[in-house]
Design a protein around this motif. Structure first.
Motif, PDB file in Angstrom:
ATOM      1  N   ASP A   1      64.380  33.446  10.658  1.00  0.00           N
ATOM      2  CA  ASP A   1      64.041  34.830  10.999  1.00  0.00           C
ATOM      3  C   ASP A   1      63.676  34.773  12.430  1.00  0.00           C
TER       4      ASP A   1
ATOM      5  N   ALA B   1      68.068  34.824  12.919  1.00  0.00           N
ATOM      6  CA  ALA B   1      69.297  35.089  11.747  1.00  0.00           C
ATOM      7  C   ALA B   1      68.415  35.135  10.476  1.00  0.00           C
TER       8      ALA B   1
ATOM      9  N   HIS C   1      67.862  37.179   4.778  1.00  0.00           N
ATOM     10  CA  HIS C   1      68.277  38.292   3.953  1.00  0.00           C
ATOM     11  C   HIS C   1      69.770  38.856   4.599  1.00  0.00           C
ATOM     12  N   ASP C   2      69.987  38.446   5.892  1.00  0.00           N
ATOM     13  CA  ASP C   2      71.190  38.697   6.312  1.00  0.00           C
ATOM     14  C   ASP C   2      72.139  37.629   6.071  1.00  0.00           C
TER      15      ASP C   2
ATOM     16  N   ARG D   1      73.858  37.502   2.736  1.00  0.00           N
ATOM     17  CA  ARG D   1      74.860  38.474   2.186  1.00  0.00           C
ATOM     18  C   ARG D   1      76.266  37.978   1.778  1.00  0.00           C
TER      19      ARG D   1
ATOM     20  N   GLY E   1      63.895  41.070   1.962  1.00  0.00           N
ATOM     21  CA  GLY E   1      63.709  41.484   3.175  1.00  0.00           C
ATOM     22  C   GLY E   1      62.938  42.669   3.299  1.00  0.00           C
TER      23      GLY E   1
END
Lengths: 135, 135, 135, 135
Positions: A38, A43, A46-47, A50, C70
């Motif tokens: 993070d 990065a 939680h991204d 996906r 998140g």
């Protein structure tokens, strides 16, 4: 350059012997890696999660001294190797001058169905910034 | 002789990627060791921990393939070395023929204030019964 | 006056459905209570637990909407009643304007062998400062 | 008819005060519900969660007495109400004659994107079999 992460030893981490129960350390190690992606790599997990994941495929850990409720631990993470789709890190946790944990592990970048996939260039170059000198 | 322990992969073990979250494996590893002391060594943790503890001082783990919710895992634990106050074990977890986890670790028998103490004879001789042949 | 506690939803909190697994919320609730004793009451858990404990004797919790990896959660804790050896609190967790969790619980101050004991005066008066108006 | 579930209190469940840390109870409650769906309703969670989920929307729990490492707990679960897409249960955990936990909660059957959906008939009729008399 090392990534730094602070974690106070909380009630939930400790066992009836009054020290950190070792499986809880692995949750903290994962929190440190999540904070590194993070804040260090920009990065966020939680991204990344996906469309993929970054599972740990091996981890080796030593606990040279126990940690107790209330101890202020400082974790330091350094990248030791960057592969096409993998990254090795080492991490230490200290309370003051005393080393409480050392670990080294391998992460792999995988697609949603679990196949290794090359790191995106932007992540790869960021990973390299956290690579230690001689390891 | 190996000690065997069964664990179905439960909802609580799994992460958003649908596979076992690796820190949860270390809780299961500890459950397997606890069951081994109870059923294999006849030295239940809740007795041992009245006057001491058996902390893990190092552990090395590989996850060659992911495990999913509902998988039936069989853990096998073998003692690889018995020291004065320590014991090394190795453990594998399989789902059918597929190896999902291999680990090796060192436990130390300590007093209530954390000092290493020789294994009681009855535990030492039991540990030896679970020692593998050539490791 | 309410005590505020921030917790981002991390990978470890989430289940295969991609939302916070409800038992993990109870760990966060406990972290919030631990932070409240530490920062709000100036009575850190690691001090309190040398000679006693503050077990939860009942807790009632609603989860009106799910939380995802998140999400930035803000917890607010207010004391609703202070007894001789007990304290009731209520807590909410919001993500922006949306309420994700409401809970109310009772803590009891106990001695090392588990008997209820009157709150020390300094803790009692601090608890009262966090007492909400009309509840 | 009540569904029964056995859980020995393990090292991992216990806190520095030597008793079950209350958030761990909620993991066990979830394990009991998961076992109930698997063995009682013949609707394993790992099947149900392919296309949906059964989140807990509220839960109320009392801990009348503490549980210690090694205690053999017997959980009993009864359905108290079956709605279109929801089900209420109550659960108790006893060690011998002593009640350690009572809880009541509401589950909702939801689709993969979180919308309530009527229970499949086969699950609804099974749920009814576990409905207590007067509750």
């Amino acid at each position: 350059m090392a990534f730094e992460f602070h974690q106070k030893v909380l009630f939930k981490h400790c066992d009836p012997a009054g020290i950190v129960f070792f499986p809880r350390y692995f949750e903290i190690i994962n929190d440190c890696v999540e904070a590194f992606f993070d804040q260090g790599l920009n990065a966020p997990f939680h991204d990344l999660h996906r469309n993929g994941a970054v599972p740990t495929v091996q981890i080796q850990t030593q606990f040279p001294a126990p940690s107790r409720h209330g101890d202020e631990l400082v974790f330091q993470l350094e990248i030791t190797q960057v592969g096409r789709s993998s990254a090795d890190y080492k991490m230490t946790a200290c309370c003051g001058d005393e080393v409480r944990l050392t670990t080294s592990a391998t992460l792999v970048n995988v697609t949603a169905n679990g196949r290794p996939e090359a790191w995106p260039d932007v992540i790869r170059s960021k990973l390299t910034e956290f690579k230690g000198g001689a390891t």
